[in-house]
Motif scaffolding. Structure first.
Motif, PDB file in Angstrom:
ATOM      1  N   LYS A 100      43.818  19.681  -4.520  1.00  0.00           N
ATOM      2  CA  LYS A 100      43.028  18.892  -5.454  1.00  0.00           C
ATOM      3  C   LYS A 100      42.312  17.738  -4.766  1.00  0.00           C
ATOM      4  N   GLU A 101      42.855  17.288  -3.641  1.00  0.00           N
ATOM      5  CA  GLU A 101      42.296  16.135  -2.951  1.00  0.00           C
ATOM      6  C   GLU A 101      42.034  16.453  -1.482  1.00  0.00           C
ATOM      7  N   GLU A 102      41.018  15.806  -0.944  1.00  0.00           N
ATOM      8  CA  GLU A 102      40.647  16.037   0.450  1.00  0.00           C
ATOM      9  C   GLU A 102      41.729  15.575   1.415  1.00  0.00           C
ATOM     10  N   ARG A 103      42.367  14.471   1.115  1.00  0.00           N
ATOM     11  CA  ARG A 103      43.401  13.962   2.013  1.00  0.00           C
ATOM     12  C   ARG A 103      44.578  14.917   2.124  1.00  0.00           C
ATOM     13  N   SER A 104      44.832  15.675   1.063  1.00  0.00           N
ATOM     14  CA  SER A 104      45.911  16.663   1.102  1.00  0.00           C
ATOM     15  C   SER A 104      45.566  17.805   2.052  1.00  0.00           C
ATOM     16  N   VAL A 105      44.296  18.209   2.040  1.00  0.00           N
ATOM     17  CA  VAL A 105      43.848  19.281   2.937  1.00  0.00           C
ATOM     18  C   VAL A 105      43.974  18.830   4.390  1.00  0.00           C
ATOM     19  N   VAL A 106      43.505  17.631   4.670  1.00  0.00           N
ATOM     20  CA  VAL A 106      43.551  17.109   6.033  1.00  0.00           C
ATOM     21  C   VAL A 106      44.993  16.984   6.511  1.00  0.00           C
ATOM     22  N   ARG A 107      45.854  16.506   5.659  1.00  0.00           N
ATOM     23  CA  ARG A 107      47.261  16.340   6.030  1.00  0.00           C
ATOM     24  C   ARG A 107      47.929  17.686   6.277  1.00  0.00           C
ATOM     25  N   ARG A 109      46.519  20.525   7.126  1.00  0.00           N
ATOM     26  CA  ARG A 109      45.990  21.140   8.352  1.00  0.00           C
ATOM     27  C   ARG A 109      46.610  20.518   9.586  1.00  0.00           C
ATOM     28  N   ARG A 110      46.840  19.218   9.532  1.00  0.00           N
ATOM     29  CA  ARG A 110      47.385  18.513  10.687  1.00  0.00           C
ATOM     30  C   ARG A 110      48.874  18.802  10.889  1.00  0.00           C
ATOM     31  N   ASP A 111      49.634  18.824   9.810  1.00  0.00           N
ATOM     32  CA  ASP A 111      51.087  18.883   9.931  1.00  0.00           C
ATOM     33  C   ASP A 111      51.674  20.279   9.751  1.00  0.00           C
ATOM     34  N   ALA A 112      50.965  21.165   9.039  1.00  0.00           N
ATOM     35  CA  ALA A 112      51.552  22.475   8.745  1.00  0.00           C
ATOM     36  C   ALA A 112      51.243  23.524   9.803  1.00  0.00           C
ATOM     37  N   ASN A 113      50.303  23.251  10.687  1.00  0.00           N
ATOM     38  CA  ASN A 113      49.995  24.227  11.728  1.00  0.00           C
ATOM     39  C   ASN A 113      51.205  24.425  12.639  1.00  0.00           C
ATOM     40  N   LYS A 114      51.527  25.673  12.934  1.00  0.00           N
ATOM     41  CA  LYS A 114      52.675  26.069  13.762  1.00  0.00           C
ATOM     42  C   LYS A 114      54.014  25.781  13.071  1.00  0.00           C
ATOM     43  N   LEU A 115      53.954  25.591  11.772  1.00  0.00           N
ATOM     44  CA  LEU A 115      55.183  25.443  11.000  1.00  0.00           C
ATOM     45  C   LEU A 115      55.855  26.811  10.870  1.00  0.00           C
ATOM     46  N   VAL A 117      57.753  29.482   8.881  1.00  0.00           N
ATOM     47  CA  VAL A 117      58.022  29.891   7.505  1.00  0.00           C
ATOM     48  C   VAL A 117      58.580  31.308   7.533  1.00  0.00           C
ATOM     49  N   ASP A 118      59.788  31.477   7.081  1.00  0.00           N
ATOM     50  CA  ASP A 118      60.454  32.786   7.097  1.00  0.00           C
ATOM     51  C   ASP A 118      60.450  33.400   8.493  1.00  0.00           C
ATOM     52  N   GLN A 119      60.837  32.586   9.482  1.00  0.00           N
ATOM     53  CA  GLN A 119      60.951  32.991  10.886  1.00  0.00           C
ATOM     54  C   GLN A 119      59.604  33.338  11.540  1.00  0.00           C
ATOM     55  N   HIS A 120      58.497  32.960  10.928  1.00  0.00           N
ATOM     56  CA  HIS A 120      57.171  33.188  11.498  1.00  0.00           C
ATOM     57  C   HIS A 120      56.459  31.846  11.672  1.00  0.00           C
ATOM     58  N   GLU A 121      55.865  31.642  12.847  1.00  0.00           N
ATOM     59  CA  GLU A 121      55.076  30.434  13.088  1.00  0.00           C
ATOM     60  C   GLU A 121      53.670  30.667  12.549  1.00  0.00           C
ATOM     61  N   VAL A 122      53.292  29.895  11.539  1.00  0.00           N
ATOM     62  CA  VAL A 122      52.027  30.141  10.855  1.00  0.00           C
ATOM     63  C   VAL A 122      50.895  29.361  11.510  1.00  0.00           C
ATOM     64  N   PHE A 123      49.687  29.855  11.282  1.00  0.00           N
ATOM     65  CA  PHE A 123      48.476  29.190  11.768  1.00  0.00           C
ATOM     66  C   PHE A 123      47.700  28.666  10.571  1.00  0.00           C
ATOM     67  N   VAL A 124      47.289  27.403  10.640  1.00  0.00           N
ATOM     68  CA  VAL A 124      46.611  26.748   9.515  1.00  0.00           C
ATOM     69  C   VAL A 124      45.297  26.133   9.993  1.00  0.00           C
ATOM     70  N   ASP A 125      44.223  26.404   9.245  1.00  0.00           N
ATOM     71  CA  ASP A 125      42.916  25.826   9.566  1.00  0.00           C
ATOM     72  C   ASP A 125      42.080  25.768   8.300  1.00  0.00           C
ATOM     73  N   PHE A 126      40.950  25.076   8.383  1.00  0.00           N
ATOM     74  CA  PHE A 126      40.032  25.042   7.248  1.00  0.00           C
ATOM     75  C   PHE A 126      39.453  26.440   7.010  1.00  0.00           C
ATOM     76  N   GLU A 127      39.091  26.699   5.767  1.00  0.00           N
ATOM     77  CA  GLU A 127      38.395  27.961   5.470  1.00  0.00           C
ATOM     78  C   GLU A 127      37.046  27.968   6.180  1.00  0.00           C
ATOM     79  N   GLN A 128      36.666  29.106   6.735  1.00  0.00           N
ATOM     80  CA  GLN A 128      35.419  29.193   7.489  1.00  0.00           C
ATOM     81  C   GLN A 128      34.401  30.140   6.880  1.00  0.00           C
ATOM     82  N   GLU A 129      34.840  31.041   6.039  1.00  0.00           N
ATOM     83  CA  GLU A 129      33.918  32.028   5.478  1.00  0.00           C
ATOM     84  C   GLU A 129      32.742  31.379   4.758  1.00  0.00           C
ATOM     85  N   ARG A 130      33.025  30.312   4.023  1.00  0.00           N
ATOM     86  CA  ARG A 130      31.968  29.660   3.232  1.00  0.00           C
ATOM     87  C   ARG A 130      31.501  28.336   3.834  1.00  0.00           C
TER      88      ARG A 130
END
Length: 237
Positions: A100-107, A109-115, A117-130
């Protein structure tokens, strides 16, 4: 170099297929496919692209509820979509999360990358298609990712940024070690020195002379042996 960036600002399949964004010709079929693709973003996708995160490398067993629980700690989630196979219903391993807020997206992206989840290291980035002009998805030979064995190594994204070109602004003579100063480099590399053709002719002549010298030395040695054999034969008589 002034406008160089490790992250692509406009999607170019040819540059994305280059480790430093300097390639001038396609080097695999995927690049050819991406260059010829006429892709338009899915009009059925809703939500604000500037508030949307792309989450990939998910465990196939990860559910929407688990994703919502993990990512809601970064802010209020407006919409969450886990992409599933239209036939089997199985997860494809990536999702889109709109906040809902831009600051949530930025946070997030910064903190959840390589988190993990269920024994898998996830990759997080901004949407690029649009948001990234000229974007072509990986299924059409584009994307910013992939593996070497798949033939789709792509650069210019957060996960695999461009490497800074090392040959920009370097004089070819200096790059070979010529230097141009007093005593710097070989005569072949100095400005005004002999060119490569002269060097090749010089080497050819040098090897030819060396071969003729070797032949003359072998001839003298053979003559000495013959004279020595005659002398020993006369001594025996």
């Amino acid at each position: 170099m002034a406008d160089w960036s490790p992250i692509a600002k406009v999607y170019d399949p040819l540059k994305a297929g280059s480790i430093d964004g300097t390639d001038v010709e396609p080097h695999d079929r995927a690049v050819w496919r991406a260059m010829g693709a006429r892709y338009k973003p899915n009009k059925g996708v809703v939500g604000d692209p500037l508030l949307t995160l792309f989450v990939s490398r998910l465990n196939p067993q990860t559910t929407e509820d688990k994703l919502h629980k993990v990512f809601s700690k970064y802010g209020d989630i407006q919409r969450l979509r886990l992409v599933r196979d239209i036939v089997t219903g199985f997860s494809k391993g990536y999702a889109f999360i709109e906040y809902k807020e831009e600051r949530s997206v930025v946070r997030a992206r910064r903190d959840a990358n390589k988190l993990v989840v269920d024994q898998h290291e996830v990759f997080v980035d901004f949407e690029q298609e649009r948001t990234l002009k000229g974007w072509v998805p990986r299924r059409l030979g584009g994307g910013l990712g992939g593996k070497k064995e798949s033939g789709q190594l792509r650069f210019g994204g957060r996960d695999r940024p461009f490497r800074k070109p090392i040959n920009l602004g370097v004089d070819p003579v200096q790059e070979r070690g010529g230097g141009g100063g007093v005593g710097g480099g070989r005569e072949w590399d100095r400005p005004g020195g002999r060119n490569r053709e002269d060097r090749d002719r010089h080497r050819t002549a040098e090897w030819g002379n060396r071969g003729r010298r070797d032949d003359r030395d072998r001839g003298r040695e053979w003559d000495d042996r013959r004279h020595g054999d005659r002398s020993r034969h006369r001594d025996r008589r």
